[in-house]
Scaffold this active site. Structure first.
Site, short mmCIF file in Angstrom:
data_model
loop_
_atom_site.label_atom_id
_atom_site.label_comp_id
_atom_site.label_asym_id
_atom_site.label_seq_id
_atom_site.Cartn_x
_atom_site.Cartn_y
_atom_site.Cartn_z
N GLY A 1 32.69 60.90 -22.47
CA GLY A 1 33.27 61.49 -23.67
C GLY A 1 34.38 62.47 -23.34
O GLY A 1 34.66 62.74 -22.17
N ASP A 2 35.05 62.96 -24.38
CA ASP A 2 36.12 63.95 -24.24
C ASP A 2 37.29 63.43 -23.41
O ASP A 2 37.95 64.20 -22.70
CB ASP A 2 35.60 65.25 -23.62
CG ASP A 2 34.38 65.78 -24.34
OD1 ASP A 2 34.39 65.75 -25.59
OD2 ASP A 2 33.41 66.17 -23.68
N LYS B 1 40.56 60.62 -26.51
CA LYS B 1 40.75 59.38 -27.26
C LYS B 1 41.56 59.61 -28.53
O LYS B 1 42.40 58.80 -28.89
CB LYS B 1 39.40 58.80 -27.71
CG LYS B 1 38.50 58.41 -26.59
CD LYS B 1 37.13 58.03 -27.12
CE LYS B 1 36.27 59.20 -27.54
NZ LYS B 1 35.77 60.05 -26.49
N LYS C 1 43.87 61.64 -29.16
CA LYS C 1 45.32 61.72 -28.89
C LYS C 1 45.90 60.29 -28.81
O LYS C 1 46.97 60.01 -29.35
CB LYS C 1 45.51 62.49 -27.57
CG LYS C 1 46.72 62.14 -26.77
CD LYS C 1 47.90 63.07 -27.03
CE LYS C 1 49.19 62.45 -26.57
NZ LYS C 1 49.79 63.00 -25.43
N GLY D 1 33.85 65.47 -31.34
CA GLY D 1 34.86 66.49 -31.64
C GLY D 1 36.19 65.98 -31.14
O GLY D 1 36.44 65.97 -29.95
N HIS D 2 37.01 65.47 -32.05
CA HIS D 2 38.29 64.89 -31.66
C HIS D 2 39.42 65.84 -32.07
O HIS D 2 39.56 66.14 -33.25
CB HIS D 2 38.49 63.52 -32.33
CG HIS D 2 37.48 62.50 -31.87
ND1 HIS D 2 37.28 61.31 -32.49
CD2 HIS D 2 36.64 62.52 -30.80
CE1 HIS D 2 36.34 60.61 -31.83
NE2 HIS D 2 35.94 61.34 -30.82
N GLN E 1 32.41 59.68 -28.20
CA GLN E 1 31.72 59.85 -26.91
C GLN E 1 32.29 58.83 -25.90
O GLN E 1 33.42 58.41 -26.05
CB GLN E 1 30.20 59.70 -27.05
CG GLN E 1 29.54 60.81 -27.85
CD GLN E 1 29.52 60.56 -29.34
OE1 GLN E 1 29.25 59.48 -29.79
NE2 GLN E 1 29.80 61.58 -30.13
N THR F 1 23.79 59.71 -25.52
CA THR F 1 23.69 59.93 -26.96
C THR F 1 22.87 58.77 -27.53
O THR F 1 22.44 57.88 -26.79
CB THR F 1 25.08 60.08 -27.61
OG1 THR F 1 24.90 60.52 -28.96
CG2 THR F 1 25.89 58.78 -27.59
P1 IMP Z 1 23.83 64.18 -28.88
O1 IMP Z 1 24.82 63.08 -29.12
O2 IMP Z 1 24.14 65.44 -29.63
O3 IMP Z 1 22.41 63.74 -29.06
O4 IMP Z 1 23.93 64.62 -27.33
C1 IMP Z 1 23.56 63.73 -26.27
C2 IMP Z 1 24.50 63.88 -25.08
O5 IMP Z 1 25.79 63.41 -25.43
C3 IMP Z 1 24.70 65.33 -24.61
O6 IMP Z 1 24.89 65.33 -23.22
C4 IMP Z 1 25.98 65.74 -25.30
O7 IMP Z 1 26.64 66.78 -24.63
C5 IMP Z 1 26.75 64.45 -25.22
N1 IMP Z 1 27.77 64.31 -26.28
C6 IMP Z 1 27.57 64.05 -27.58
N2 IMP Z 1 28.73 63.99 -28.24
C7 IMP Z 1 29.69 64.20 -27.32
C8 IMP Z 1 31.11 64.21 -27.38
O8 IMP Z 1 31.73 64.00 -28.42
N3 IMP Z 1 31.76 64.46 -26.20
C9 IMP Z 1 31.09 64.64 -25.04
N4 IMP Z 1 29.77 64.64 -24.94
C10 IMP Z 1 29.07 64.39 -26.06
#
Ligand code: IMP
Length: 420
Positions: free
Chosen positions: A12-13, A16, A18, A40-41, A218, A233
């Protein structure tokens, strides 16, 4: 070629949004198909910063229709807040946002369950975003969830809500239950105009040769099946999530762009073979402003992992690569790419699925010369320093896929298109 998937291919992060924003200039439709407000985009455009959690980031282009597919779980309050914020920033949303009525709902109950599950896991916590994502998807799988379209039917909603609290062994008074229901009905009043079915519309648009962009949330290493389970996730972040998450058949995905950072990051717990816990890692975090856009947590930083990257490129059928945040690596004397793992004197050239093996891996690196030059002003491949080009070529060779896009800064125009 009318439909393109833009997928984060690590944890993730990968910036994307952009890439979606850049490609979205020419897209008729942008589709979110999985995840929820855990995403969070961030997009910087026209001197302004926009943060998206549920609304597809294509909304910044006034002619683009944005679709939230059935695979997304929606927290109505989070969605309303986001829409309000966007309206406050002058973004017109009416008639441009469509939400599938099958989307599962994320309730305060789910956030509570998420918090409690994390707390109960203690040292083995996942490090979730605490947005209730896991419990909301679990309820869908257990067939006890409420879906946004249910809110059309107040009595049915009340019944399902009571059953849901009961299923989780939560004692609630009739008054408390009614207050949850009332708040959902109020949200429905404000959101119902956007709620419809999207699979039929997407199919028509596909047949009309509209340009459709699928915006992943993600990354593949957080995919429920193919990620570093259980540190993942609860949705399918890889390409297979698209047909399930928006109802468009698999064959309608014409091209897959895999988005990779020029280095690696991970937020939350779980294995990370190329993690840097030294000054270089700190430097990358600082230069890249590597703090979560949803939770503000510092991200763990490390070298580019070509073994993991090749794995996710295969899982997703990646056609071309978008390499982002290349500018962050400027100023390092040397840059490294992980080309293999070692465990018990044996070389592994694949990404293992065994959670117990992952933390034991020793990493093997290809070391390349770094570059000093600030890349923020580069707009063509020819403007990049030789060392940066060598770095990209190494990634391209190791992943056996061409680099199509390079991002050298957060603004839309800080993007290099590589013409083949
Ligand atoms: P959840 O999606 O909140 O259940 O989190 C599960 C895992 O996915 C954790 O390690 C979070 O930090 C990671 N995660 C969830 N959404 C994002 C994202 O948008 N970017 C990066 N990591 C994410």
């Amino acid at each position: 070629m009318s439909s393109i998937a833009v997928l984060g291919c690590m944890w993730g992060d990968e910036a994307k949004a952009k890439i979606v924003d850049y490609l979205g200039i020419t897209a008729d439709v942008v589709v979110r198909f999985q995840g929820g407000a855990n995403a969070g985009h961030t997009i910087h455009h026209g001197g302004r910063k926009y943060v998206f959690h549920l609304v597809p980031s294509g909304i910044l282009n006034p002619d683009t229709i944005c679709v939230i597919g059935a695979g997304v779980v929606i927290d109505p309050r989070a969605l309303e807040n986001e829409m309000e914020q966007l309206r406050g920033q002058g973004v017109e949303i009416s008639h441009r946002l469509l939400i599938d009525e099958r989307c599962g709902l994320v309730l305060a109950l789910h956030q509570d369950l998420d918090r409690r599950a994390e707390h109960a896991k203690g040292e083995q916590k996942i490090g979730t975003t605490l947005r209730g994502i896991g419990p909301a998807y679990s309820d869908l799988t257990a067939r006890v969830a409420l879906r946004i379209g249910d809110l059309k039917h107040p009595e049915w909603t009340r019944q399902r809500l009571a059953q849901l609290y009961d299923y989780h062994g939560q004692a609630v008074s009739t008054g408390e239950l009614e207050s949850v229901a009332t708040s959902l009905f109020e949200s429905w009043q404000r959101l119902s105009d956007f709620v419809t079915t999207v699979d039929d519309k997407l199919y028509d648009w596909y047949l009309q040769d509209k340009r459709i962009l699928f915006e992943g949330a993600q990354g593949t290493l957080l995919d429920l099946s193919y990620g570093t389970y259980p540190f993942v996730t609860s949705s399918h972040t890889s390409v297979g999530g698209i047909p399930v998450g928006c109802g468009l058949p698999l064959r309608c995905i014409n091209k897959v762009i895999g988005v990779y950072k020029a280095y690696s990051t991970r937020v939350g717990d779980g294995p990370f073979p190329t993690e840097l816990t030294d000054a270089v890692g700190d430097r990358i975090r600082k230069q890249g402003n590597e703090y979560g856009s949803t939770t503000g947590r510092p991200r763990r930083c490390g070298w580019f992992d070509a073994v993991a990257a090749k794995y996710t490129a295969r899982i997703n059928g990646v056609d071309t690569l978008a390499v982002t945040l290349l500018d962050v690596l400027s100023g390092l004397e040397s840059v490294k790419i992980c080309t293999g793992y070692w465990v018990d004197n044996q070389r592994l050239d694949y990404f293992p699925s065994d959670l117990h093996l992952l933390p034991q891996l020793q990493t093997e690196y290809l070391t390349l010369k770094g570059w000093e030059q600030d890349l923020g002003e580069c707009r063509g491949l020819h403007q990049l320093p030789r060392a940066a080009k060598d770095y990209l070529e190494a990634i391209q060779d190791l992943l056996e896929r061409p680099v199509e896009l390079i991002s050298v800064g957060r603004d839309r125009d800080q993007t290099i298109v590589v013409r083949s």
